[in-house]
Design a protein around this motif. Structure first.
Motif, mmCIF file in Angstrom:
data_model
loop_
_atom_site.group_PDB
_atom_site.id
_atom_site.type_symbol
_atom_site.label_atom_id
_atom_site.label_comp_id
_atom_site.label_asym_id
_atom_site.label_seq_id
_atom_site.Cartn_x
_atom_site.Cartn_y
_atom_site.Cartn_z
ATOM 1 N N LYS A 184 0.764 -3.747 4.290
ATOM 2 C CA LYS A 184 -0.219 -3.497 5.330
ATOM 3 C C LYS A 184 -1.310 -4.558 5.303
ATOM 4 C CE LYS A 184 -3.006 0.111 7.209
ATOM 5 N NZ LYS A 184 -4.161 0.780 6.716
ATOM 6 N N GLU A 199 0.841 -1.188 0.000
ATOM 7 C CA GLU A 199 0.000 0.000 0.000
ATOM 8 C C GLU A 199 0.886 1.253 0.000
ATOM 9 O OE1 GLU A 199 -3.532 0.660 2.908
ATOM 10 O OE2 GLU A 199 -3.754 -1.235 1.840
ATOM 11 N N THR A 200 0.407 2.330 -0.650
ATOM 12 C CA THR A 200 1.208 3.572 -0.617
ATOM 13 C C THR A 200 0.695 4.456 0.516
ATOM 14 O OG1 THR A 200 -0.318 4.510 -2.223
ATOM 15 C CG2 THR A 200 1.721 3.612 -3.090
ATOM 16 N N ILE A 201 1.612 5.175 1.117
ATOM 17 C CA ILE A 201 1.175 6.060 2.207
ATOM 18 C C ILE A 201 1.570 7.513 1.941
ATOM 19 C CG2 ILE A 201 1.090 4.319 4.036
ATOM 20 C CD1 ILE A 201 3.925 5.209 4.837
ATOM 21 N N GLY A 202 1.725 7.863 0.661
ATOM 22 C CA GLY A 202 2.058 9.242 0.306
ATOM 23 C C GLY A 202 3.561 9.460 0.244
ATOM 24 N N ASP A 203 3.911 10.561 -0.378
ATOM 25 C CA ASP A 203 5.325 10.924 -0.528
ATOM 26 C C ASP A 203 6.159 9.829 -1.183
ATOM 27 O OD1 ASP A 203 4.854 13.363 0.610
ATOM 28 O OD2 ASP A 203 5.356 12.654 2.654
ATOM 29 N N ALA A 227 5.930 3.330 0.220
ATOM 30 C CA ALA A 227 5.005 2.189 0.246
ATOM 31 C C ALA A 227 5.338 1.267 1.406
ATOM 32 C CB ALA A 227 5.096 1.431 -1.067
ATOM 33 N N ILE A 228 4.323 0.615 1.939
ATOM 34 C CA ILE A 228 4.538 -0.366 3.029
ATOM 35 C C ILE A 228 3.701 -1.618 2.743
ATOM 36 C CG2 ILE A 228 5.039 1.292 4.865
ATOM 37 C CD1 ILE A 228 2.006 0.914 5.676
#
Ligand code: ADP
Ligand code: MG
Length: 728
Positions: A116, A106-110, A113-114
């Motif tokens: 999750k 998943e992307t979390i901005g900037d 990605a992690i």
């Protein structure tokens, strides 16, 4: 030369076994890809572990914070094994398993990605459900369906995907899968059986239903299977003449397993080990290229999941060994079809098999209680049990002199029959001390010995007692065991509930002791259920007549048999036991009727195509060769012409007559299909397919198969039975 057939034969003969080496012990492999108890102990916090085990053992709800912890640990475990995706894994009413993969990523901005995976994703998913069968439960505008985590069946890794077993329900709550009603039925039987167990042992808190399935299947060379349009599209051969050698010599059964097949089995079994499916037995079955696989029995819900998973992975592993697995109940005419015996029992959390012998007279009375109540349940619901195994494919087996008949009966063996006869003589009401002693010592007390050498085997019985379990033998090889297991456990639950009411009434109102009350009720059950017991040859014509006199149903076809699934009695049963609502029962019925219609419709189309576009043109081609030959003979012979050309001319005529018959019958079949397709009522439509369309298959096949015997082998387009059955 018929190119596809000969190309396939050539390829298949060139295959070498793909040698599978087993480097690790099976016990070391077992459950490696399963988020099972030992993995959970390693990955979960104490609280989370307790939450999950309480849910597994006592059906307690898992709260959100625990679900979050479980999800996070599951993800860590899965990532450590190279997993990239997760899916809710469920069993919609298509009969296949379903999955929709989502990446952990998943992307979390900037640009970061992690991986999750939270409690929400673990607990619930919303697959686009509009294309799964719902039997009219979901309107398309409300097509939402949900999958919800079933913690009683552990998550597992297949390939690079974490699979989470789930139920599948409509937005409005109705079940759309096999698992939901099964879980409800298992709950019902647990409640009812635990209450009975308390007569015998106050410590019993839970009763589980166990299932050990035996999966029969055929292995056919992949290329050869692909060369047959009927196998590709319907899973069975719609035509094909019997080979000179079939199963007459019984030389396949329990014979040494051919090398290619054995390597397939080893790889399949390795996969099963990793997935925690405890497969144990493998052997050749009766028909050539037919085999069987059986596990150690497990809790029923898990066993059902494992069988569904197995049917899926079998196909994938087979493909790697250049095989196609045929799970169809009757892939070949003239040799045995395939079934899936469902061995079933009930056992307590104190470790007692309720259908096995005990150590004390009381525990043996407990055995008799469960044994006789099961017989009574089958007696009351025989038509429903028949309906539980109805399908277009299984219609070929039931009553076909190789599989149990379409009549449901129970086989218990000579010695238990004697025990029941003795119990029938129990005095009504209170028992004298002498009678009690006599019963406990000489009737009930003898049970362990009786069961020990319960070697009676009756392979023709659809529902047989085999020493410490009942074996429901009429289940088809493609079936999802969830359906027969839901029905069996529900009828037994209902019966046990009724039994308790009767026993308690005798204790309360007639002042009988517990054991006296039990003996009294069992005696009446023995008297009233005799009609369901049958020890003779189920394949015998005389049994059909006898069964009719006894008032047992004999529904030979699926449309007839399925009616019992929506009878008043059935709907009341499922509603009372909280297994299915009327809406759910009716929806399932509709889905099954429609599946039947579609199966026969597809078979009919394929048969029409093969016979008209493959067989007839081939026959004409061969006839032209003969005509050419006759012309030539005429040129060189004068007086002798008649005698030298007689065989060929006869053959030309014979071929013409078969072609004629094929054409007439195919046209007839197409017309019948058109008529039946116009019928709006689906019950009538199913009957139309069953009684007006399907019977024409036999005529068409007969003439095609005759042509197979007449036409030059070099130009015959369809891979023959001997090639399909003896290439290994
Ligand atoms: P057979 O059918 O030849 O007698 P077994 O008795 O070994 O063979 O068992 C056949 C199947 O029955 C196996 O899959 C086994 O796990 C299963 N089975 C044995 N005991 C039980 C039980 N108590 N409940 C459910 N299944 C059982
Ligand atoms: Mg068996």
């Amino acid at each position: 030369m018929s190119t596809l057939r000969f190309h396939a034969i050539k390829e298949s003969l060139a295959y070498k076994p793909i040698i599978v080496e087993e480097k690790e012990r099976r016990s070391d492999l077992f459950g490696k890809h399963v988020f099972n108890e030992s993995t959970m102990r390693q990955y979960l916090t104490k609280d989370a572990f307790k939450g999950v085990t309480n849910a597994i053992e006592y059906g307690k709800k898992i709260d959100r914070s625990i679900a979050d912890q479980v999800a996070s640990s599951m993800k860590d475990w899965a990532l450590s094994k190279g997993v990239t995706h997760y899916t809710h894994w469920f069993q919609p009413l298509t009969g296949a398993t379903a999955e929709k993969h989502d990446a952990f990523f998943e992307t979390i901005g900037d640009g970061i990605a992690i991986e999750k995976f939270g409690g929400t994703q673990l607990v619930q998913q919303e697959p686009d459900a509009s294309s799964f069968p719902s039997g009219g439960i979901r309107n398309t505008f409300e097509a939402r369906g949900y999958t919800a985590w079933d913690p009683t069946s552990p998550a597992f890794i297949y390939g690079t995907t974490l699979c989470i077993p789930t139920i599948f329900v409509a937005y409005t709550g109705e079940a759309l899968d096999y698992k939901t009603p099964l879980l409800r039925a298992l709950h019902a039987v647990d409640d009812a059986a635990t209450a009975i167990c308390k007569y015998f042992d106050k410590n019993v808190k839970k009763v589980s239903s166990s299932l050990g399935w035996e999966q029969e299947y055929f292995l056919v060379d992949k290329m050869l299977a692909a060369s047959r349009p009927d196998i590709s599209l319907t899973g069975r051969t719609l035509l094909g003449h019997s080979p000179a050698k079939g199963q007459q010599l019984d030389d396949h059964y329990f014979g040494s397993i051919p090398s290619r097949a054995l390597n397939f089995m080893r790889e399949l079994e390795t996969e099963c080990m990793l997935l925690g499916i405890p497969v144990k037995t493998r052997h050749n079955e009766v028909a050539p290229n037919q085999f069987e696989l059986a596990p150690i029995y497990e809790e029923a819900n898990l066993a059902v999941d494992h069988n569904s998973l197995l049917m899926d992975i079998m196909g994938r592993v087979a493909s790697r060994h250049n095989f196609k697995v045929l799970l169809h109940e009757k892939p070949f005419e003239g040799i045995n079809g395939s079934g899936k015996h469902n061995n079933w029992s009930l056992s307590t959390d104190t470790g007692v098999n309720l259908l096995g012998p005990g150590k004390t007279p009381m525990s043996n009375l407990q055995f008799l209680t469960f044994f006789i109540n099961t017989i009574k349940a089958v007696h009351e619901h025989e038509a429903l049990l028949r309906a539980a195994i109805a399908s277009a494919g299984n219609d070929h087996r039931l009553g076909a002199n190789e599989a149990p008949p379409a009549i449901i009966s129970v086989f218990i063996g000579e010695q238990l029959t004697k025990v029941l006869e003795e119990l029938e003589g129990v005095t009504k009401g209170k028992l004298s001390p002498q009678e009690k002693t006599e019963l406990k010592l000489n009737v009930v007390g003898k049970i362990p010995d009786v069961l020990l050498d319960n070697t009676d085997r009756n392979r023709t019985s659809p529902f047989a007692f085999t020493g410490n379990k009942f074996e429901f033998r009429a289940v088809g090889s493609t079936a999802n065991c969830g359906s027969p297991m839901t029905i069996l456990n529900t009828i037994v639950a209902k019966q046990l509930r009724d039994f308790k009411i009767e026993v308690d009434a005798l204790i309360d109102k007639k002042d009988l002791k517990k054991d006296e009350a039990i003996f009294n009720v069992l005696r009446e059950y023995i008297k009233s259920t005799k009609n369901i017991l049958f020890e003779g040859n189920g394949y015998d014509k005389a049994w059909e007549e006898e069964a009719k006199k006894r008032g047992l149903s004999n529904n030979k076809t699926t449309p007839e048999a399925l009616k019992a699934k929506v009878s008043k009695q059935t709907i009341a049963l499922f509603e009372e036991m909280n297994v299915m609502s009327k809406i759910e029962v009716e929806a399932r019925y509709e889905i099954e009727i429609e599946a039947y219609i579609k199966h026969i419709q597809i078979e009919s189309r394929v048969l029409g195509d093969i016979s008209r576009n493959h067989i007839v043109p081939t026959a004409v081609k061969y006839q032209n060769i003969l005509i050419e030959n006759v012309r030539g003979l005429k040129e060189i012979f004068d007086k002798k012409f008649n005698s030298v050309s007689k065989a060929q001319i006869d053959l030309i005529e014979e071929i013409s007559s078969h072609i004629e018959s094929i054409n007439v019958n195919v046209t007839k079949m197409i017309n019948e299909r058109k008529k039946v397709n116009a019928i709006k009522d689906i019950e009538k439509k199913a009957l139309g397919y069953c009684n007006d369309v399907k019977p024409l298959f036999d005529d068409i096949r007969y003439h095609c198969d005759k042509l197979e015997l007449l036409v030059d082998d070099e130009i015959w387009p369809l891979t023959k039975y001997r090639e399909l059955l003896f290439t290994r």
